[in-house]
Design an enzyme around this catalytic site. Structure first.
Site, PDB file in Angstrom:
ATOM      1  CE  LYS A  96      -3.926  -4.438   1.105  1.00  0.00           C
ATOM      2  NZ  LYS A  96      -4.664  -3.400   1.846  1.00  0.00           N
ATOM      3  CB  CYS A 105      -2.169  -3.011   5.103  1.00  0.00           C
ATOM      4  SG  CYS A 105      -3.892  -2.492   4.933  1.00  0.00           S
ATOM      5  CG  ASP A 161      -1.991  -1.120   1.132  1.00  0.00           C
ATOM      6  OD1 ASP A 161      -1.960  -1.919   0.177  1.00  0.00           O
ATOM      7  OD2 ASP A 161      -2.844  -1.207   2.051  1.00  0.00           O
TER       8      ASP A 161
HETATM    9  C1  VGL Z   1      -4.796   0.488   5.647  1.00  0.00           C
HETATM   10  C2  VGL Z   1      -6.446   1.263   7.022  1.00  0.00           C
HETATM   11  C3  VGL Z   1      -7.383   1.123   6.014  1.00  0.00           C
HETATM   12  C4  VGL Z   1      -3.350   0.146   5.484  1.00  0.00           C
HETATM   13  C5  VGL Z   1      -5.713   0.335   4.629  1.00  0.00           C
HETATM   14  O1  VGL Z   1      -2.852   0.143   4.337  1.00  0.00           O
HETATM   15  O2  VGL Z   1      -2.679  -0.114   6.516  1.00  0.00           O
HETATM   16  N1  VGL Z   1      -5.173   0.940   6.846  1.00  0.00           N
HETATM   17  N2  VGL Z   1      -6.995   0.655   4.831  1.00  0.00           N
END
Ligand code: VGL
Ligand code: ZN
Length: 210
Positions: free
Chosen positions: A110, A155, A12
């Site tokens: 995802k 994540c 991410d």
């Molecule tokens: C994430 C919160 C919501 C992350 C993704 O990448 O850690 N955290 N969506």
């Protein structure tokens, strides 16, 4: 160079998690040069991309009277409610422009089902639905997963724990990650990683051992 039994999982590294993004992770941009240095040493790189529909149930805006960072019970369990982030096809959902991982072989998206979140790159938050990554890695003979990216305590940690549960050796490269750290979530994540046998390292150690 880390060979084919190793994969670097870059979690991410997306605009919405950077300073100025809608779910900014403090100092999130600082991981980019470190991830780039690591990625150059891995033959096999896999990226993940948080990829939500605009009306995703993890967004506080979807629940009347709820504020971001509150917790709510959904059918599959407790869910933190987040600001709207990483909406499919938007600039916020795009990978950081400075990420140098052109040789990445796979991008796992995802969180694309409206009613289920997915912090983990391996299993959605219902803890049932696989993303396919376990099978992909096994098919390619991968035995060790090296994790970096955002956010350490969501994540990255969930992905590392699921990789471990699937039987991989797992390393989290901590200085190539940054945390959201909500109500002690970073300390909790570290305890869970240690208990699961996930190794925590710094990039320098990884690069020294190459
Ligand atoms: C994430 C919160 C919501 C992350 C993704 O990448 O850690 N955290 N969506
Ligand atoms: Zn998300």
């Amino acid at each position: 160079m880390k060979g084919s039994q190793n994969v670097l999982l870059v979690v991410d590294v997306q605009n919405d998690f950077m300073p100025g993004g809608t779910l900014a992770v403090p100092h999130g941009d600082e991981v980019v040069p470190i991830v780039n240095r690591l990625a150059a040493e891995f033959e096999h790189v896999v990226l993940t991309q948080d990829w939500h529909p605009r009306d995703h149930l993890s967004f506080a805006a979807h629940h009347a009277g709820r504020q971001p960072f509150e917790t709510m019970t959904l059918p599959y369990g407790e869910q933190v409610l987040w600001p709207v982030h990483c909406v499919q096809g938007t600039t916020g959902a795009a990978l950081h422009a400075g990420l140098e991982a052109g040789h990445a072989r796979l991008v796992i998206r995802k969180g694309y089902r409206r009613e289920v979140d997915s912090y983990s790159a391996f299993v959605e938050a219902d803890r049932q639905t696989g993303t396919g990554l376990t099978g992909y890695l096994r098919e390619h003979g991968v035995t060790r997963v090296w994790c970096c990216g955002l956010a350490t305590d969501y994540c990255v940690a969930w992905s590392a724990l699921d990789a471990r549960a699937a039987g991989f050796d797992v390393v989290v490269i901590e200085d190539a990650c940054r945390a959201i750290d909500l109500d002690g979530s970073l300390d909790r994540a570290r305890e869970q990683l240690d208990a699961a046998g996930v190794v925590r390292m710094n990039a320098e150690q990884v690069l020294a051992g190459r």
